[in-house]
Design an enzyme around this catalytic site. Structure first.
Site, mmCIF file in Angstrom:
data_model
loop_
_atom_site.group_PDB
_atom_site.id
_atom_site.type_symbol
_atom_site.label_atom_id
_atom_site.label_comp_id
_atom_site.label_asym_id
_atom_site.label_seq_id
_atom_site.Cartn_x
_atom_site.Cartn_y
_atom_site.Cartn_z
ATOM 1 N N LYS A 22 -43.486 -42.532 -5.142
ATOM 2 C CA LYS A 22 -44.014 -42.024 -3.863
ATOM 3 C C LYS A 22 -43.342 -40.724 -3.454
ATOM 4 O O LYS A 22 -44.017 -39.736 -3.109
ATOM 5 C CB LYS A 22 -43.798 -43.070 -2.754
ATOM 6 C CG LYS A 22 -44.042 -42.526 -1.353
ATOM 7 C CD LYS A 22 -43.742 -43.536 -0.272
ATOM 8 C CE LYS A 22 -42.309 -43.698 0.113
ATOM 9 N NZ LYS A 22 -41.779 -42.935 1.234
ATOM 10 N N ASN A 23 -42.021 -40.713 -3.463
ATOM 11 C CA ASN A 23 -41.322 -39.563 -2.884
ATOM 12 C C ASN A 23 -41.436 -38.312 -3.750
ATOM 13 O O ASN A 23 -41.301 -37.202 -3.241
ATOM 14 C CB ASN A 23 -39.865 -39.933 -2.596
ATOM 15 C CG ASN A 23 -39.779 -40.934 -1.447
ATOM 16 O OD1 ASN A 23 -40.736 -41.093 -0.689
ATOM 17 N ND2 ASN A 23 -38.658 -41.621 -1.333
ATOM 18 N N ARG A 93 -43.596 -38.711 6.615
ATOM 19 C CA ARG A 93 -42.483 -37.770 6.502
ATOM 20 C C ARG A 93 -42.864 -36.596 5.582
ATOM 21 O O ARG A 93 -42.569 -35.450 5.849
ATOM 22 C CB ARG A 93 -41.298 -38.535 5.879
ATOM 23 C CG ARG A 93 -39.981 -37.826 5.973
ATOM 24 C CD ARG A 93 -39.362 -38.071 7.315
ATOM 25 N NE ARG A 93 -38.345 -37.099 7.611
ATOM 26 C CZ ARG A 93 -38.122 -36.625 8.822
ATOM 27 N NH1 ARG A 93 -38.836 -37.028 9.846
ATOM 28 N NH2 ARG A 93 -37.179 -35.750 9.031
ATOM 29 N N CYS A 117 -40.483 -43.340 8.485
ATOM 30 C CA CYS A 117 -39.774 -44.537 8.942
ATOM 31 C C CYS A 117 -38.706 -44.188 9.972
ATOM 32 O O CYS A 117 -38.015 -43.182 9.837
ATOM 33 C CB CYS A 117 -39.125 -45.245 7.757
ATOM 34 S SG CYS A 117 -40.313 -46.136 6.752
ATOM 35 N N ARG A 122 -33.088 -38.129 11.758
ATOM 36 C CA ARG A 122 -33.821 -37.352 10.771
ATOM 37 C C ARG A 122 -34.159 -35.914 11.207
ATOM 38 O O ARG A 122 -35.330 -35.523 11.264
ATOM 39 C CB ARG A 122 -35.090 -38.103 10.334
ATOM 40 C CG ARG A 122 -34.778 -39.518 9.870
ATOM 41 C CD ARG A 122 -35.941 -40.208 9.221
ATOM 42 N NE ARG A 122 -36.103 -39.842 7.826
ATOM 43 C CZ ARG A 122 -37.021 -40.359 7.015
ATOM 44 N NH1 ARG A 122 -37.858 -41.257 7.469
ATOM 45 N NH2 ARG A 122 -37.096 -39.993 5.751
ATOM 46 N N ILE A 124 -34.393 -31.687 10.937
ATOM 47 C CA ILE A 124 -34.867 -30.845 9.821
ATOM 48 C C ILE A 124 -34.165 -29.483 9.836
ATOM 49 O O ILE A 124 -34.690 -28.499 9.324
ATOM 50 C CB ILE A 124 -36.398 -30.663 9.853
ATOM 51 C CG1 ILE A 124 -36.864 -30.138 11.219
ATOM 52 C CG2 ILE A 124 -37.116 -31.947 9.506
ATOM 53 C CD1 ILE A 124 -38.249 -29.545 11.164
ATOM 54 N N ASP A 125 -32.961 -29.454 10.435
ATOM 55 C CA ASP A 125 -32.250 -28.175 10.555
ATOM 56 C C ASP A 125 -31.955 -27.525 9.199
ATOM 57 O O ASP A 125 -31.977 -26.307 9.065
ATOM 58 C CB ASP A 125 -30.938 -28.379 11.351
ATOM 59 C CG ASP A 125 -30.073 -29.473 10.743
ATOM 60 O OD1 ASP A 125 -30.569 -30.599 10.584
ATOM 61 O OD2 ASP A 125 -28.913 -29.190 10.392
ATOM 62 N N ASP A 305 -32.194 -46.147 0.119
ATOM 63 C CA ASP A 305 -33.434 -46.939 0.192
ATOM 64 C C ASP A 305 -33.250 -48.351 -0.369
ATOM 65 O O ASP A 305 -33.993 -49.257 -0.029
ATOM 66 C CB ASP A 305 -34.546 -46.242 -0.589
ATOM 67 C CG ASP A 305 -34.838 -44.885 -0.010
ATOM 68 O OD1 ASP A 305 -35.525 -44.820 1.003
ATOM 69 O OD2 ASP A 305 -34.325 -43.894 -0.553
ATOM 70 N N ARG A 398 -46.997 -48.681 2.995
ATOM 71 C CA ARG A 398 -46.805 -47.225 2.917
ATOM 72 C C ARG A 398 -46.263 -46.843 1.546
ATOM 73 O O ARG A 398 -46.497 -45.745 1.067
ATOM 74 C CB ARG A 398 -45.772 -46.776 3.956
ATOM 75 C CG ARG A 398 -46.198 -46.984 5.371
ATOM 76 C CD ARG A 398 -45.103 -46.555 6.282
ATOM 77 N NE ARG A 398 -44.970 -45.111 6.130
ATOM 78 C CZ ARG A 398 -44.530 -44.296 7.046
ATOM 79 N NH1 ARG A 398 -44.147 -44.770 8.189
ATOM 80 N NH2 ARG A 398 -44.465 -43.022 6.832
#
Ligand code: EPZ
Length: 433
Positions: A22-23, A93, A117, A122, A124-125, A305, A398
């Site tokens: 998936k990722n 995401r 999730c 989380r 995003i800097d 995970d 998901r």
């Protein structure tokens, strides 16, 4: 509402084949829009997060042909906007990879802040810092990430701390920037490598993916490609741990054993037998696992995970274990549910679980609140005595393809039913009693 109903206590036995990662697929599908030529992608997992991202591509004007359960063709020559602001974007995401992809190709992107999730804050800097360094101006306005540049220019970028998402996102943009980009302290996860390999198959020039220094020579154009996504290390790890937890014997096929080494090492440590083959692993467990201490780390360390699965396995261990979550601050939510099933786990300072192993878990009604925590509850149901109901299966769907079918084929007594369908629940109970 759909839920899983599980009758526990049966060891898993047999073979299971692992789907595409998936990722990796999320990064690769976003990258596919960086060329106007057609891209064919194989081994795409059939899961809801991927379907949502494909819908977003269609909303941008790309043509997506689903030519088989696991094969898609994407042609992005008719993209007519660089703005994506739909509910679909906010649900996942991976939609944030469209910032890097669109910025690289069109020098601009406006993408709604991503969902995904709820496992921590989380931010995003690090993504933004990378885009800034490439010469773009990035602002968060009205819930959108707005990035634009005259042109992107290669730069030397040092990530203070490694981030999978930031590494992939900046790599996407930099692959079409002018000149050379160096990413230092880059993430080394297998999906970073898979996205880099895919970009290279489209004509990008990326070297060093899989190490902590990635060098990218920007190109002005990318071309069409055919590519097959690597197997999902987390799905593989989930079945490895479920085999161990159920005291079963499962051959997990279509995997890259190297990607599973951290899981294999922990299973061996707790007394589970793991045999490695070229593209398969076999997990054989006969006894309750021993205890262990685990800390989640960036790859090649123990993947965050897999932490809920590890914690759940250790809940049955013969001793006391400590699991420390060092990547996300809110990844022990499933523990409250697990304790309803008789697990003895105390979470201290929100990132450390002290687990006193118990001899057995007992079935209960529990609720998934994120993808991997949800999968861990299913695993707990398979281990437990009696019936378990896992609510909110949409979180699990998901990221896991055909989860209940794959588990059923391994002998788990498990079905997906509508919570109002009392007939189906009764039928399941009659069948498995
Ligand atoms: C990816 O998330 C995965 N998601 C996650 O999998 C996975 O848990 C995670 O990597 C770690 O392996 C996708 O690939 C879509 P990070 P990502 O950037 O990219 C902090 C699943 O279940 N950080 O490596 O979001 C961050 O808060 C999902 O499949 C910043 O502070 O992870 C975290 O503490 C869940 N600023 C750490 O870094 C940033 O700009 C690592 O995050 C970026 C990250």
């Amino acid at each position: 509402m759909e839920q899983y109903i599980i009758k526990g206590g049966r060891p898993l036995r047999g073979e299971v084949s692992i789907s595409g990662y998936k990722n990796a697929a999320l990064g690769i599908i976003a990258a596919a829009i960086m060329t106007d030529e057609t891209v064919k992608i194989e081994n795409v997992p059939d899961i809801s997060d991927i379907e949502i991202l494909l819908n977003v591509l269609e909303e941008l004007g790309a043509k997506v042909d689903r030519i088989g359960k696991h094969t898609i063709r994407i042609n992005a020559s008719r993209i007519n906007t660089t703005k994506a602001d739909s509910d679909n974007v906010r649900k996942i995401r991976g939609s944030y990879y469209l910032v890097g992809a669109l910025l690289g190709k069109y020098n601009k992107a406006q993408i709604a802040l991503p969902g995904g999730c709820n496992i921590g804050s989380r931010p995003i800097d690090r993504h933004i810092k990378g885009f800034d360094a490439l010469g773009s101006e990035v602002k968060i306005e009205h819930g959108l990430i707005c990035a634009k540049a005259e042109k992107l220019i290669g730069a030397s970028i040092y990530f203070d701390e490694s981030s999978v998402g930031a590494t992939i996102n900046v790599m996407l943009a930099a692959s079409m920037a002018e000149g050379q980009t160096t990413l230092e302290n880059a993430a080394k996860e297998p999906h970073v490598v898979d996205v880099a390999n895919f970009l290279n198959s489209m004509g990008a020039n990326i070297k060093g993916a899989g190490t902590d220094v990635i060098r990218i020579k920007g190109v002005s154009k990318l071309h069409g490609s055919e590519y097959s996504i690597i197997p999902d290390q987390i799905e593989a790890g989930t079945f490895m741990f479920a085999a161990a937890a159920s005291m079963g014997d499962v051959l997990i096929k279509n995997v890259i054993p190297k990607h599973l080494e951290a899981f294999t090492a922990k299973l061996l440590e707790v007394g589970v037998n793991v045999e490695e083959y070229d593209d398969a692993v076999r997990v054989i467990a006969g006894n309750r696992p021993g205890s262990a201490h685990v800390k989640t780390l960036a790859y090649p360390g123990f993947l965050t995970d897999m932490q809920p699965l590890m914690t759940t396995l250790l809940s049955l261990s013969n001793g006391t274990s400590i699991v420390t979550e060092s990547i996300f601050e809110n990844r022990f939510k499933f523990v409250d549910e697990l304790t309803k099933m008789g697990a003895s786990i105390k979470v201290v300072e929100s990132n450390t679980a002290i687990i006193t192993g118990v001899e057995r878990l007992t079935g209960a009604i529990v609720s998934a609140s994120d993808l991997r925590g949800g999968a861990a509850l299913v695993m707990a149901g398979i281990m437990a005595e009696g019936y378990t109901i896992v609510e909110n299966v949409e979180f699990i769907e998901r990221g896991y393809e055909d989860f209940e079918n794959k588990m059923q084929k391994l002998g788990a007594a498990m079905a997906k039913v509508d919570s109002n369908d009392l007939k189906a629940i009764k039928k399941f109970k009659l069948k498995v009693s």
